[in-house]
Design an enzyme around this catalytic site. Structure first.
Site, PDB file in Angstrom:
ATOM      1  N   ASP A  23       0.804  -1.217   0.020  1.00  0.00           N
ATOM      2  CA  ASP A  23       0.021   0.131   0.084  1.00  0.00           C
ATOM      3  C   ASP A  23       0.864   1.268  -0.047  1.00  0.00           C
ATOM      4  OD1 ASP A  23      -1.602   2.120   0.363  1.00  0.00           O
ATOM      5  OD2 ASP A  23      -1.765   1.550   2.730  1.00  0.00           O
ATOM      6  N   ILE A  24       0.912   1.947  -1.036  1.00  0.00           N
ATOM      7  CA  ILE A  24       1.964   3.155  -1.317  1.00  0.00           C
ATOM      8  C   ILE A  24       1.050   4.384  -0.816  1.00  0.00           C
ATOM      9  CG2 ILE A  24       3.336   4.526  -2.683  1.00  0.00           C
ATOM     10  CD1 ILE A  24       3.349   2.065  -4.739  1.00  0.00           C
ATOM     11  N   GLY A  25       1.560   4.808   0.102  1.00  0.00           N
ATOM     12  CA  GLY A  25       0.923   6.207   0.893  1.00  0.00           C
ATOM     13  C   GLY A  25       1.524   7.197   0.524  1.00  0.00           C
ATOM     14  N   ASN A  26       1.335   8.568   1.300  1.00  0.00           N
ATOM     15  CA  ASN A  26       1.883   9.835   1.047  1.00  0.00           C
ATOM     16  C   ASN A  26       3.142   9.981   1.980  1.00  0.00           C
ATOM     17  OD1 ASN A  26       0.395  11.043  -1.047  1.00  0.00           O
ATOM     18  ND2 ASN A  26      -1.258  11.156   0.434  1.00  0.00           N
ATOM     19  N   THR A  27       3.476   8.939   2.874  1.00  0.00           N
ATOM     20  CA  THR A  27       4.451   8.940   3.577  1.00  0.00           C
ATOM     21  C   THR A  27       5.108   7.826   3.813  1.00  0.00           C
ATOM     22  OG1 THR A  27       3.308  10.403   5.049  1.00  0.00           O
ATOM     23  CG2 THR A  27       5.244   9.686   6.062  1.00  0.00           C
TER      24      THR A  27
ATOM     25  N   HIS B  76       3.927   0.619   3.014  1.00  0.00           N
ATOM     26  CA  HIS B  76       3.295  -0.352   3.620  1.00  0.00           C
ATOM     27  C   HIS B  76       3.025  -1.746   3.294  1.00  0.00           C
ATOM     28  CE1 HIS B  76       1.853   2.722   6.983  1.00  0.00           C
ATOM     29  NE2 HIS B  76       1.793   3.277   5.815  1.00  0.00           N
TER      30      HIS B  76
ATOM     31  N   ASP C  17      -7.394   3.775  -1.804  1.00  0.00           N
ATOM     32  CA  ASP C  17      -6.944   3.437  -0.217  1.00  0.00           C
ATOM     33  C   ASP C  17      -8.475   3.420   0.397  1.00  0.00           C
ATOM     34  OD1 ASP C  17      -7.366   6.326  -0.585  1.00  0.00           O
ATOM     35  OD2 ASP C  17      -6.123   6.681   1.123  1.00  0.00           O
TER      36      ASP C  17
ATOM     37  N   SER D 240      -3.438  11.373   8.502  1.00  0.00           N
ATOM     38  CA  SER D 240      -3.242  13.037   8.277  1.00  0.00           C
ATOM     39  C   SER D 240      -4.396  13.411   7.970  1.00  0.00           C
ATOM     40  CB  SER D 240      -2.126  13.051   7.486  1.00  0.00           C
ATOM     41  OG  SER D 240      -2.489  12.419   6.124  1.00  0.00           O
TER      42      SER D 240
END
Length: 210
Positions: free
Chosen positions: A4-8, A11, A72, A90
């Site tokens: 899971d590619i997030g903004n920070t 995962h 997401d 966030s």
């Protein structure tokens, strides 16, 4: 392996183990990686490191009329048939599922975003809020007042939309917020459970059994 590619963070989930990596520390993995992404720049980094990556986004089948629902949010909603899903990071997203259908949802600032926003309003509000305040007592100082305002805003909205439904929390602040609700579950693997459903759709589409 799921990613899971997030903004920070990136995962990852593989065989019951879950971990996260910062973009600058992203390491090469063995085998296929099935991913979703909300960050095109980080997605490119993953694809540069790994030749065998498959985007699961086209394989989700969520029944929803919501226009522009992020991948997401789609993933966590796929994991739940009935209830309210709160992804507290966030930003805080609240989505309502009924009979496998996504009825809609809304977005609030997360705790960190509230704190940053207050600091921009006035230097006098650039203090760390007291998030242990009691709701049955009026705040008596600025730290308590900020904490009260943040928590009441978020918790009140969740209670209003839940209408007695079971609430599923995930995200970095999900565990913290779950303690304010009796009929709630904190599940930090929720997004990967949704990805598992998309992965099964991928297998059906391509006749693969891995």
């Amino acid at each position: 392996m799921f990613c899971d590619i997030g903004n920070t963070y990136f995962h990852f989930y593989h065989k019951g183990c879950m971990w996260k990596e910062k973009p600058k520390n992203l390491s090469k993995k063995e085998g296929e990686i099935f991913y979703i992404s909300v960050n095109p720049e980080y997605e490119k980094k993953l694809l540069t490191l790994h030749s065998s990556c498959i985007d699961l986004a086209p394989f989700f089948t969520l029944d929803t009329g919501y226009i522009g629902l992020g991948i997401d949010r789609i993933a966590v909603c796929e994991a739940i048939q009935e209830g309210v899903i709160v992804d507290a990071g966030s930003a805080i997203t609240i989505d309502v599922m009924q009979g496998g259908m996504h009825l809609g949802g809304y977005i609030l600032p997360g705790i960190a975003s509230f704190i940053e926003m207050y600091g921009k309003i006035s230097p006098a509000l650039k203090v760390m809020p007291d998030l242990s305040v009691e709701f049955d007592l009026l705040p008596q100082n600025t730290k308590e007042a900020l904490g009260y305002g943040i928590l009441k805003s978020i918790i009140g909205m969740i209670k209003e939309v839940s209408g007695g439904k079971k609430i599923y929390f995930c995200g970095g602040d999900g565990k913290f917020f779950s303690k304010f609700f009796d009929d709630s579950v904190y599940d930090d693997t929720l997004i990967f459970k949704g990805m598992q459903k998309a992965y099964e759709n991928y297998q059906c589409a391509y006749g693969k059994n891995r």
